[in-house]
Design a protein around this motif. Structure first.
Motif, PDB file in Angstrom:
ATOM      1  N   PRO A 159      18.094  38.557  57.280  1.00 57.80           N
ATOM      2  CA  PRO A 159      17.772  39.957  56.935  1.00 57.80           C
ATOM      3  C   PRO A 159      17.219  40.062  55.525  1.00 57.80           C
ATOM      4  N   GLU A 160      16.321  41.013  55.331  1.00 64.52           N
ATOM      5  CA  GLU A 160      15.841  41.305  53.984  1.00 64.52           C
ATOM      6  C   GLU A 160      16.987  41.888  53.170  1.00 64.52           C
ATOM      7  N   THR A 161      16.864  41.773  51.865  1.00 61.15           N
ATOM      8  CA  THR A 161      17.949  42.241  50.996  1.00 61.15           C
ATOM      9  C   THR A 161      18.166  43.739  51.093  1.00 61.15           C
ATOM     10  N   PHE A 162      17.115  44.464  51.485  1.00 58.50           N
ATOM     11  CA  PHE A 162      17.236  45.923  51.576  1.00 58.50           C
ATOM     12  C   PHE A 162      17.689  46.381  52.956  1.00 58.50           C
ATOM     13  N   SER A 163      17.943  45.462  53.892  1.00 57.98           N
ATOM     14  CA  SER A 163      18.296  45.826  55.264  1.00 57.98           C
ATOM     15  C   SER A 163      19.770  45.565  55.531  1.00 57.98           C
ATOM     16  N   ALA A 164      20.458  46.572  56.015  1.00 55.37           N
ATOM     17  CA  ALA A 164      21.810  46.366  56.507  1.00 55.37           C
ATOM     18  C   ALA A 164      21.770  45.821  57.931  1.00 55.37           C
ATOM     19  N   LEU A 165      20.753  46.246  58.691  1.00 57.94           N
ATOM     20  CA  LEU A 165      20.590  45.799  60.072  1.00 57.94           C
ATOM     21  C   LEU A 165      19.114  45.692  60.367  1.00 57.94           C
ATOM     22  N   GLU A 166      18.696  44.553  60.938  1.00 56.27           N
ATOM     23  CA  GLU A 166      17.321  44.378  61.375  1.00 56.27           C
ATOM     24  C   GLU A 166      17.317  44.057  62.856  1.00 56.27           C
ATOM     25  N   LEU A 167      16.534  44.817  63.619  1.00 54.17           N
ATOM     26  CA  LEU A 167      16.392  44.575  65.047  1.00 54.17           C
ATOM     27  C   LEU A 167      15.015  43.987  65.288  1.00 54.17           C
ATOM     28  N   ILE A 168      14.976  42.789  65.847  1.00 52.19           N
ATOM     29  CA  ILE A 168      13.721  42.110  66.127  1.00 52.19           C
ATOM     30  C   ILE A 168      13.462  42.171  67.617  1.00 52.19           C
ATOM     31  N   SER A 169      12.364  42.793  68.023  1.00 47.66           N
ATOM     32  CA  SER A 169      12.081  42.964  69.443  1.00 47.66           C
ATOM     33  C   SER A 169      11.679  41.642  70.076  1.00 47.66           C
ATOM     34  N   ASN A 170      12.068  41.464  71.305  1.00 50.36           N
ATOM     35  CA  ASN A 170      11.622  40.307  72.074  1.00 50.36           C
ATOM     36  C   ASN A 170      10.367  40.639  72.870  1.00 50.36           C
ATOM     37  N   GLU A 171       9.691  41.737  72.452  1.00 47.54           N
ATOM     38  CA  GLU A 171       8.468  42.238  73.092  1.00 47.54           C
ATOM     39  C   GLU A 171       8.720  42.745  74.499  1.00 47.54           C
ATOM     40  N   LYS A 172       9.991  42.933  74.839  1.00 49.72           N
ATOM     41  CA  LYS A 172      10.337  43.474  76.145  1.00 49.72           C
ATOM     42  C   LYS A 172      11.343  44.617  76.044  1.00 49.72           C
ATOM     43  N   ALA A 173      11.836  44.876  74.819  1.00 46.23           N
ATOM     44  CA  ALA A 173      12.885  45.874  74.679  1.00 46.23           C
ATOM     45  C   ALA A 173      12.762  46.554  73.322  1.00 46.23           C
ATOM     46  N   GLY A 174      13.360  47.706  73.195  1.00 40.13           N
ATOM     47  CA  GLY A 174      13.338  48.442  71.945  1.00 40.13           C
ATOM     48  C   GLY A 174      14.687  49.084  71.671  1.00 40.13           C
ATOM     49  N   LEU A 175      14.720  49.891  70.634  1.00 39.29           N
ATOM     50  CA  LEU A 175      15.933  50.605  70.250  1.00 39.29           C
ATOM     51  C   LEU A 175      15.934  51.978  70.904  1.00 39.29           C
ATOM     52  N   ARG A 176      17.003  52.329  71.561  1.00 45.25           N
ATOM     53  CA  ARG A 176      17.081  53.604  72.266  1.00 45.25           C
ATOM     54  C   ARG A 176      18.040  54.533  71.540  1.00 45.25           C
ATOM     55  N   MET A 177      17.536  55.720  71.152  1.00 44.02           N
ATOM     56  CA  MET A 177      18.360  56.701  70.469  1.00 44.02           C
ATOM     57  C   MET A 177      19.285  57.417  71.463  1.00 44.02           C
ATOM     58  N   PRO A 178      20.379  58.005  70.982  1.00 36.57           N
ATOM     59  CA  PRO A 178      21.238  58.805  71.862  1.00 36.57           C
ATOM     60  C   PRO A 178      20.442  59.968  72.469  1.00 36.57           C
ATOM     61  N   LEU A 179      20.606  60.199  73.738  1.00 29.27           N
ATOM     62  CA  LEU A 179      19.874  61.245  74.461  1.00 29.27           C
ATOM     63  C   LEU A 179      20.721  62.511  74.550  1.00 29.27           C
TER      64      LEU A 179
END
Length: 601
Positions: A159-179
């Protein structure tokens, strides 16, 4: 812990575990925590017989022996990492189908750095243990007290020093927000909005709103939608009484452009400006003046109960003054849909002919002569007609008067010969084209009130049906071709125009109107415009008048006078209003110049 681990379906749904690999980057502190939390739990789940045909990394004996194995060994090629365990009797080996030590292993244990990346790979034989490890490891991120680790999910990238969490896509999925729907969002908001501390702590809370299909975030005061493209959200600044932002009028049409002006009444002067219209930041409106056009600004109108498309739009400007953002108190502009160059319908209520029932009346959106005016700050007043005349240019505000000098008398007005032979007039009762009086405002001085003498008229013989039928009927037939209104429109009768106030000849203060609301507009600014908004839809400006004996405009922004087709003896009736009072059926000389507001036939 053991009982929770067996709720497999629940955890699978929560962490969205569907299959494949899970990769996590663990700090040294995290691994230490895993050894005390996860592995004892794994001991509990591993008392069953180890998988068959799987060599034990700790013993050549396939069955394994708890008494001889007090460690969990994670092995990759020839490297291994062992965790000391104290599970007690009956301990068996815990097997993983695959795991990988990260390249950070050599700096293991260094404060603030280093760690172990473990990839849990699902296999048919070891499905249960894979799920157990994945669930426990993922749960650890959310349950560990006092651990502040940086995490990368989906890659072995540090992770970069400024990131608490980094999500790296596998080009098949993304981050889903609460609906959440808008109703659900508002219900959630109610749980913290009443508490100032929670209200502030909720800043940055992000959801996907399924009602409007937009990602929204809470800015500490309200929900901000990201559906506005690249337009920044409007964040209100403190109101400063020295800030001002206004236009010349409170009323305009969709085809018009109004110049808005902003500024600061004292020093220091603003160093930047940002106009905000209808609660939205206008990206390119960053000067002290702004040419506001409702269509270009994307104003969405709303239909009222009568069928008018309109909207009251708040207008303000944010300014940076001495390094601080400040804001002017909002002013309001009523936007009404209309079409340039033609008379567009505006609907208001009116009392019917019996005076007992309200009906829908249709008036033109502007005074006759203002159809092409695109600048509401300049002139929406229209023409000033002499009663009974058609449009021959006499109605222009700057038209030449006749006679050019001196007072009018019986010899200067448009004449009918004594033997009734047409002289200055044509068969329609209008001044002949080519006559010296054609296209001129014909003055008249009252010389006598004797019945055989005409006075206060622009012609030597009165003709009562030039605009109507010569009666005081509520609905009069249009008198063509003398009526100056275009096809489909006519000059209203006195009862028709009076019906939008109280009906009949009833006058009174504007606040006592019964058919519609009458609201005075009295603007500040370089060009003062006054008038009445009737039913928040029909604008009647104080367009002034043109005096019958001198032919010069007067009383602009001080008085409004609107002709009817109804005559009264040798005069004609009109609707007039001032700053306070409305008079439904006053009379005045027919040579007077006044406004015409057409009504639909």
């Amino acid at each position: 812990m053991y009982s929770q681990l067996h709720q497999k379906q629940r955890y699978m749904n929560f962490f969205n575990i569907r299959g494949g690999d899970i990769t996590v980057l663990l700090s040294s502190t995290m691994l230490s925590y895993l050894s005390s939390l996860i592995l004892p739990a794994a001991c509990e789940s591993s008392r069953a017989e180890p998988p068959r045909n799987t060599p034990s990394p700790a013993s050549p004996d396939r069955g394994g022996s708890a008494r001889r194995s007090k460690q969990l060994k994670l092995k990759y090629n020839k490297q291994s990492l062992c965790f000391p365990l104290s599970c007690g009797e009956g301990w068996g080996e815990v097997y993983y189908s695959s795991f990988h030590l990260s390249s950070l292993l050599p700096i293991w244990g260094r404060p603030g750095g280093g760690g172990l990346k473990i990839t849990f790979m699902k296999t048919t034989k070891h499905k249960r243990l894979w799920l157990l490890a994945a669930i426990l490891t993922t749960t650890c991120f959310f349950t560990m007290p006092a651990i502040h680790a940086q995490v990368t999910v989906g890659s072995n990238k540090e992770p970069e020093t400024f990131s608490a969490l980094e999500l790296i896509s596998n080009e098949k999925a993304g981050l889903r927000m609460p609906l959440l729907t808008t109703v659900e969002r508002n219900a959630m908001e109610a749980t913290y909005k009443s508490n100032p501390d929670k209200n502030a702590l909720a800043k940055g809370l992000t959801i996907y709103n399924t009602t409007n299909n937009c990602i929204e975030f809470w800015n500490g005061e309200k929900w901000i939608s990201t559906c506005g493209g690249e337009v920044p959200p409007y964040i209100p600044a403190p109101i400063d009484g020295n800030c001002y932002a206004f236009g010349c009028a409170e009323y305009m049409f969709t085809y018009q452009t109004m110049t808005l002006v902003a500024g600061y009444n004292t020093l220091p002067q603003p160093t930047s400006y940002q106009w905000v219209i209808d609660g939205k930041v206008i990206p390119d409106a960053i000067d002290a003046t702004y040419a506001f056009n409702p269509v270009e600004a994307g104003i969405e109108l709303e239909e009222d109960e009568l069928g008018n498309w309109k909207k009251v739009v708040p207008v303000t400007c944010q300014m940076e003054i001495d390094g601080e953002m400040k804001e002017a108190a909002a002013s309001e502009i009523l936007i009404v849909k209309a079409t340039k160059g033609v008379l567009s319908p505006i609907y208001v209520y009116a009392w019917d002919e019996t005076g007992t029932k309200k009906v829908k009346a249709t008036f033109a959106h502007v005074n006759l002569g203002a159809e092409d005016e695109t600048n509401p700050c300049d002139n929406m007043k229209g023409y000033l007609y002499q009663w009974g005349r058609w449009s021959d240019d006499h109605q222009l505000r700057n038209s030449e008067a006749w006679p050019l000098s001196g007072d009018a008398d019986d010899g200067t007005i448009a004449q009918y010969n004594d033997d009734n032979v047409l002289s200055d007039l044509d068969v329609n009762g209008q001044v002949k084209e080519g006559n010296d009086r054609y296209g001129k405002f014909i003055k008249h001085k009252v010389l006598s009130q004797e019945p055989e003498k005409q006075y206060g008229d622009w012609r030597s013989t009165r003709k009562d049906n030039l605009w109507g039928d010569g009666t005081d009927n509520y609905n009069q037939a249009k008198a063509t071709p003398s009526d100056p209104c275009p096809s489909g429109w006519k000059v209203p009768s006195q009862k028709q125009i009076g019906a939008i106030f109280k009906g009949g000849l009833t006058s009174g203060e504007s606040t006592t109107a019964t058919a519609n609301t009458w609201k005075l507009t009295d603007n500040i600014g370089p060009i003062k415009t006054r008038g009445y908004k009737v039913a928040e839809a029909l604008y009647l400006p104080m367009a002034g008048t043109k005096e019958y004996n001198v032919g010069v405009p007067s009383l602009e922004n001080g008085n409004g006078r609107y002709w009817s087709s109804t005559i009264s003896f040798d005069a004609a009736r009109y609707l007039s209003f001032y700053v306070k009072d409305v008079y439904a059926g006053n009379t005045i000389h027919r040579a007077q110049g006044a406004s015409v507001r057409c009504i639909q036939e």
